[in-house]
Design an enzyme around this catalytic site. Structure first.
Site, PDB file in Angstrom:
ATOM      1  N   ALA A  81       7.902   2.021  -1.912  1.00  0.00           N
ATOM      2  CA  ALA A  81       7.022   1.750  -0.779  1.00  0.00           C
ATOM      3  C   ALA A  81       5.676   1.324  -1.358  1.00  0.00           C
ATOM      4  CB  ALA A  81       6.860   3.018   0.049  1.00  0.00           C
ATOM      5  N   GLY A  84      11.192   4.020  -2.477  1.00  0.00           N
ATOM      6  CA  GLY A  84      11.777   3.269  -1.365  1.00  0.00           C
ATOM      7  C   GLY A  84      12.764   2.199  -1.826  1.00  0.00           C
ATOM      8  N   GLU A 122      15.887   4.016  -2.380  1.00  0.00           N
ATOM      9  CA  GLU A 122      16.328   4.439  -1.035  1.00  0.00           C
ATOM     10  C   GLU A 122      16.953   3.259  -0.279  1.00  0.00           C
ATOM     11  OE1 GLU A 122      12.419   6.244  -0.307  1.00  0.00           O
ATOM     12  OE2 GLU A 122      13.477   8.053   0.319  1.00  0.00           O
ATOM     13  N   GLU A 175       8.440  10.058  -6.260  1.00  0.00           N
ATOM     14  CA  GLU A 175       7.430  10.398  -5.251  1.00  0.00           C
ATOM     15  C   GLU A 175       6.630  11.651  -5.572  1.00  0.00           C
ATOM     16  OE1 GLU A 175      10.435   9.239  -4.595  1.00  0.00           O
ATOM     17  OE2 GLU A 175      10.362   7.812  -2.947  1.00  0.00           O
TER      18      GLU A 175
HETATM   19  N1  COA Z   1       3.280  -0.141  -4.520  1.00  0.00           N
HETATM   20  C1  COA Z   1       2.295  -1.025  -4.614  1.00  0.00           C
HETATM   21  N2  COA Z   1       2.136  -1.828  -5.676  1.00  0.00           N
HETATM   22  C2  COA Z   1       3.011  -1.686  -6.685  1.00  0.00           C
HETATM   23  C3  COA Z   1       4.069  -0.766  -6.658  1.00  0.00           C
HETATM   24  C4  COA Z   1       4.190   0.041  -5.495  1.00  0.00           C
HETATM   25  N3  COA Z   1       5.180   0.922  -5.342  1.00  0.00           N
HETATM   26  N4  COA Z   1       4.757  -0.848  -7.814  1.00  0.00           N
HETATM   27  C5  COA Z   1       4.158  -1.801  -8.535  1.00  0.00           C
HETATM   28  N5  COA Z   1       3.105  -2.314  -7.879  1.00  0.00           N
HETATM   29  C6  COA Z   1       2.177  -3.361  -8.305  1.00  0.00           C
HETATM   30  C7  COA Z   1       1.184  -2.841  -9.325  1.00  0.00           C
HETATM   31  O1  COA Z   1       0.122  -2.164  -8.710  1.00  0.00           O
HETATM   32  C8  COA Z   1       0.768  -4.137  -9.973  1.00  0.00           C
HETATM   33  O2  COA Z   1      -0.106  -4.830  -9.116  1.00  0.00           O
HETATM   34  P1  COA Z   1      -1.564  -5.353  -9.624  1.00  0.00           P
HETATM   35  O3  COA Z   1      -1.214  -6.335 -10.704  1.00  0.00           O
HETATM   36  O4  COA Z   1      -2.144  -5.952  -8.395  1.00  0.00           O
HETATM   37  O5  COA Z   1      -2.263  -4.146 -10.134  1.00  0.00           O
HETATM   38  C9  COA Z   1       2.063  -4.948 -10.000  1.00  0.00           C
HETATM   39  O6  COA Z   1       2.890  -4.377  -8.993  1.00  0.00           O
HETATM   40  C10 COA Z   1       2.793  -4.863 -11.334  1.00  0.00           C
HETATM   41  O7  COA Z   1       3.016  -3.498 -11.637  1.00  0.00           O
HETATM   42  P2  COA Z   1       2.585  -2.792 -13.017  1.00  0.00           P
HETATM   43  O8  COA Z   1       2.426  -1.334 -12.758  1.00  0.00           O
HETATM   44  O9  COA Z   1       1.437  -3.513 -13.616  1.00  0.00           O
HETATM   45  O10 COA Z   1       3.888  -3.086 -13.899  1.00  0.00           O
HETATM   46  P3  COA Z   1       4.405  -2.230 -15.139  1.00  0.00           P
HETATM   47  O11 COA Z   1       5.476  -3.033 -15.761  1.00  0.00           O
HETATM   48  O12 COA Z   1       3.287  -1.756 -15.972  1.00  0.00           O
HETATM   49  O13 COA Z   1       5.082  -0.909 -14.482  1.00  0.00           O
HETATM   50  C11 COA Z   1       6.419   0.301 -12.873  1.00  0.00           C
HETATM   51  C12 COA Z   1       6.210  -1.032 -13.647  1.00  0.00           C
HETATM   52  C13 COA Z   1       7.527   0.058 -11.858  1.00  0.00           C
HETATM   53  C14 COA Z   1       6.823   1.410 -13.835  1.00  0.00           C
HETATM   54  C15 COA Z   1       5.091   0.685 -12.140  1.00  0.00           C
HETATM   55  O14 COA Z   1       4.644  -0.454 -11.412  1.00  0.00           O
HETATM   56  C16 COA Z   1       5.207   1.839 -11.193  1.00  0.00           C
HETATM   57  O15 COA Z   1       5.283   2.980 -11.616  1.00  0.00           O
HETATM   58  N6  COA Z   1       5.207   1.545  -9.876  1.00  0.00           N
HETATM   59  C17 COA Z   1       5.233   2.559  -8.862  1.00  0.00           C
HETATM   60  C18 COA Z   1       6.588   3.185  -8.720  1.00  0.00           C
HETATM   61  C19 COA Z   1       6.578   4.282  -7.682  1.00  0.00           C
HETATM   62  O16 COA Z   1       5.957   5.319  -7.838  1.00  0.00           O
HETATM   63  N7  COA Z   1       7.315   4.044  -6.583  1.00  0.00           N
HETATM   64  C20 COA Z   1       7.452   5.005  -5.523  1.00  0.00           C
HETATM   65  C21 COA Z   1       6.498   4.734  -4.448  1.00  0.00           C
HETATM   66  S1  COA Z   1       6.666   5.920  -3.141  1.00  0.00           S
END
Ligand code: COA
Length: 260
Positions: A66, A112, A115, A135
């Protein structure tokens, strides 16, 4: 209809819906959820669509969750509404679709994203896929059905381990756990998903829809799944597809199902 965050492609009875926000790793914001809801309603109503494949744009993520940026400042009421609306518009909707729906998990499927993949009828993953429900690391719990669907798919112990640790598992582990049905190299992911779709498309749409309703009945509170199976089995005998399927068998030819 055209969409801002979705790409649609039709081929041989399969509609591939691609979530297309690659710069945000295809994170699900409210607008994308609303678009998916519309796209699924359209796909369900379109008789030329027999199978739906859901995937993410790019090579890195299916859906990274999400949209954290969108909900970071929500109140208790807004949080509750976000979850309730998501369940109703997208996650329950996908699970109850009357057409087989395959998640082609092409990278991160987190929160999400996992999910959504779990709401699909089954999952195929690329070998670089990573799956998790992180989460609790954000101070919240899975809110789009993850606490229920993960335990159903992998068992309570493994589900709780994934939720408690907020960790990610690799595609081969997801395969071992039964979370995904197949793992293939990323370049082959859509081909494999389409191959499975082609095998499904040979079969009766009315029977496929009945099978979805019968299997789903196991998870509906207060519903007797065996009784639902009996009802759905019986209803099949009133369809043109049943006449066609049994006649084609006896005439030693391929069935030509019309989905009625
Ligand atoms: N919501 C909003 N934005 C998200 C996102 C999310 N769930 N997951 C990734 N993004 C965005 C990042 O903020 C970044 O945007 P920006 O360049 O504007 O800052 C872009 O996507 C790229 O992500 P980044 O974190 O730089 O890539 P990475 O390769 O370093 O890491 C992940 C990849 C997936 C490990 C990391 O993005 C992450 O942990 N995301 C969240 C996962 C999460 O907690 N999901 C559950 C949500 S309830």
């Amino acid at each position: 209809m055209s969409f801002q965050s979705l790409l649609l492609n039709d081929a041989d009875g399969t509609r591939t819906i691609t979530i297309n926000r690659p710069d945000q790793l295809n994170a699900l914001n409210r607008d994308t959820i609303a678009e998916l809801d519309k796209a699924l309603i359209e796909a369900e109503a379109d008789r030329s669509v027999r199978v739906i494949i859901l995937t993410g744009s790019g090579q890195k993520a299916f859906v990274a969750g999400a949209d954290i940026k969108e909900f970071a400042h929500f109140s208790v009421e807004e949080g509750r509404a976000l979850s309730a609306e998501g369940h109703q518009k997208l996650f329950d909707h996908v699970e109850k679709l009357n057409k087989p729906t395959i998640a082609a998990v092409n990278g991160f499927a987190l929160g999400g994203g996992l999910e959504l993949a779990m709401s699909c009828h089954f999952r195929v993953a690329s070998d670089n896929a990573r799956m998790g429900l992180p989460e609790v690391s954000l101070g919240v719990i899975p809110g789009y059905g993850g606490t229920q669907r993960l335990a159903r798919l992998v068992g309570r112990g493994k589900a709780l381990e994934m939720i408690f640790t907020a960790g990610m598992i690799k595609a081969d582990e997801a395969l071992q756990w039964g979370l995904v049905n197949h793992v293939v190299p990323q370049a082959d992911l859509l081909a494999k998903s389409n191959e499975l779709a082609a095998a499904i498309i040979k079969n009766s749409p009315t029977a496929l829809a009945a099978a979805i309703r019968a299997v789903n009945a196991a998870y509906e509170p207060g519903v007797n799944g065996m009784q639902r199976e009996i009802e759905e089995f019986g209803k099949c005998f009133g369809t043109a597809d049943f006449k066609e399927g049994t006649t084609a068998f006896m005439e030693k030819r391929k069935a030509n199902f019309k989905g009625v």
